[in-house]
Design a protein around this motif. Structure first.
Motif, mmCIF file in Angstrom:
data_model
loop_
_atom_site.group_PDB
_atom_site.id
_atom_site.type_symbol
_atom_site.label_atom_id
_atom_site.label_comp_id
_atom_site.label_asym_id
_atom_site.label_seq_id
_atom_site.Cartn_x
_atom_site.Cartn_y
_atom_site.Cartn_z
ATOM 1 N N UNK A 145 0.582 -1.400 -0.268
ATOM 2 C CA UNK A 145 0.139 -0.236 -0.374
ATOM 3 C C UNK A 145 1.263 1.127 0.257
ATOM 4 N N UNK A 146 2.472 1.088 1.390
ATOM 5 C CA UNK A 146 3.000 2.576 0.683
ATOM 6 C C UNK A 146 2.911 2.248 -0.379
ATOM 7 N N UNK A 147 3.740 1.232 -0.506
ATOM 8 C CA UNK A 147 4.696 1.166 -1.889
ATOM 9 C C UNK A 147 4.098 1.702 -3.755
ATOM 10 N N UNK A 148 2.866 1.565 -3.587
ATOM 11 C CA UNK A 148 1.629 2.555 -4.385
ATOM 12 C C UNK A 148 1.327 3.732 -4.445
ATOM 13 N N UNK A 149 1.597 3.892 -3.121
ATOM 14 C CA UNK A 149 1.025 5.953 -3.181
ATOM 15 C C UNK A 149 2.781 6.830 -3.437
ATOM 16 N N UNK A 150 3.354 5.158 -3.198
ATOM 17 C CA UNK A 150 4.806 6.125 -3.185
ATOM 18 C C UNK A 150 4.923 6.293 -4.395
ATOM 19 N N UNK A 151 4.801 5.813 -5.790
ATOM 20 C CA UNK A 151 5.200 4.810 -6.927
ATOM 21 C C UNK A 151 4.553 5.559 -8.005
ATOM 22 N N UNK A 152 3.022 6.323 -7.544
ATOM 23 C CA UNK A 152 1.440 6.165 -8.413
ATOM 24 C C UNK A 152 1.735 7.945 -9.131
ATOM 25 N N UNK A 153 1.750 7.959 -9.923
ATOM 26 C CA UNK A 153 1.980 9.198 -10.827
ATOM 27 C C UNK A 153 1.199 10.795 -10.030
ATOM 28 N N UNK A 154 -0.405 10.278 -9.606
ATOM 29 C CA UNK A 154 -0.988 10.586 -8.913
ATOM 30 C C UNK A 154 -0.937 11.294 -7.319
#
Length: 393
Positions: A145-154
């Motif tokens: 979840x944290x990795x997704x938030x860090x990587x997501x351009x939005x």
């Protein structure tokens, strides 16, 4: 590339057999503790108080929460990451449930191919994407979840928009002072191998980039500088460096032959007990590298073509050699395809193929389409911001 994607997909499938029981057990345990606490609170509320107080009804389980754990996870898999985060704000149970690693790993594998940019701060580690859940224990479980938030351009854009506006004021004040235009060296196979010429398109689309200065500083037929203007007043200069002359490139296309890159020459060196090939730039290109404020590498991102990423990385390292100038000059990688309908290599995979995580400097990979210049302005704006930060330092 296909094998890499297949490995990632297989890892996702294996994951649903590896930690699935552990995840469900964790949620069941949480539900049992929550239900037990609710019963205790209901029993305590039913007892008359010292003053003969009334009864308080025990908290009821919602219809969604009453479903089996498997069904809950299945339903949550259809939500967007934003909706999942909103659900997590509704109760302690859902705050834990929405952090399920199986869900966020599936979001990673689903959304990663359509992300249009990634940078040195947001690139997910390769092992996070490749390792199957069956190879990971609870004690080293990744926070997807944290990795997704860090990587997501939005998410990166929303974080950027919430920052202080001091930087904009600083840029305005700097514009009042006479200073030279930022200069960038642009090179890479995407300048020559695509069906649509990126440079020609850049010079003929005034609605996107306005040409504010004619070509200059010609370098033996393999490079020239053009001044562009964006955002009404921001000017910058791009020195375009080709591997060889236009005549030689045209002949190679007609004969379907390889061309010798005249920008670089090889030097053999000994690394350990093995002989390694190292590239250096010719003296004319070296002079360009010494005066520019950053670099633009145009990568061929078309999936159906063969690419030698190791050689490309060697060329990048030769160009950004710290001996030529400040080591913190930014690198923008334009991951380019000719047209929208051409299958592309996702920018995250491009960053890993070029091993950009090894570079000790700011970098970003931006997807663009040569025919429309889609995505180009986002990359140029990032490059100008990083160059301003470097100059301010």
């Amino acid at each position: 590339m296909a094998a890499e994607r297949g490995g990632m997909a297989a890892g996702g499938a294996a994951g649903r057999g590896g930690l699935e029981a552990a995840v469900r057990g964790r949620l069941r345990g949480l539900r049992e503790r929550w239900a037990f606490g609710s019963r205790e609170r209901g029993a305590a509320a039913a007892e008359p108080g010292p003053a003969g107080g009334g009864e308080e009804e025990a908290e009821e389980v919602s219809a969604l929460q009453a479903l089996p754990i498997d069904v809950q996870l299945y339903i949550m898999s259809f939500l967007t990451p934003q909706d999942l985060c909103r659900l997590g704000c509704t109760s302690c149970y859902w705050r834990v449930a929405v952090q399920d690693p199986l869900l966020w790993r599936s979001f990673f594998l689903r959304d990663l191919p359509v992300w249009t940019s990634v940078d040195w701060k947001s690139l997910p580690a390769a092992e996070i994407l490749n390792k199957a859940f069956s190879q990971v224990g609870d004690e080293v479980l990744h926070d997807y979840m944290a990795e997704y938030k860090k990587s997501c351009p939005q998410a990166r854009r929303s974080l950027k928009s919430s920052r202080s506006r001091y930087g904009a004021v600083t840029s305005f004040l700097q514009s009042l002072v006479t200073q030279s235009e930022p200069r960038f060296a642009m090179f890479g196979p995407g300048l020559e191998e695509l069906d649509v010429s990126l440079v020609r398109k850049m010079m003929t689309c005034p609605e996107i980039l306005l040409v504010a200065g004619l070509p200059q500083r010609r370098i033996h037929g393999i490079g020239s500088g053009v001044t562009f203007q964006i955002n009404s007043n921001q000017k910058f200069n791009i020195v375009t460096l080709y591997s060889t002359t236009s005549v030689e490139r045209k002949r190679a296309r007609e004969e379907q032959a390889a061309v010798v890159n005249k920008m670089f020459y090889q030097e053999n060196s000994i690394v350990g007990n093995q002989q390694a090939v190292q590239y250096n730039v010719i003296s004319q290109v070296k002079k360009v590298c010494e005066v520019v404020d950053g670099f633009i590498y145009v990568a061929n991102a078309e999936a159906h073509k063969k690419h030698n990423r190791e050689e490309e990385l060697a060329h990048i390292l030769a160009m950004i050699d710290p001996a030529f100038g400040p080591p913190n000059r930014p690198l923008l990688v334009l991951s380019c395809v000719s047209h929208f309908d051409v299958e592309r290599i996702p920018c995250v995979y491009m960053a890993h193929q070029l091993q950009l995580n090894l570079l000790p400097r700011p970098w970003m990979v931006q997807d663009i389409v040569a025919a429309t210049l889609s995505g180009l302005l986002s990359g140029i704006e990032w490059l100008l911001e990083e160059a301003d930060c470097k100059n301010a330092q």
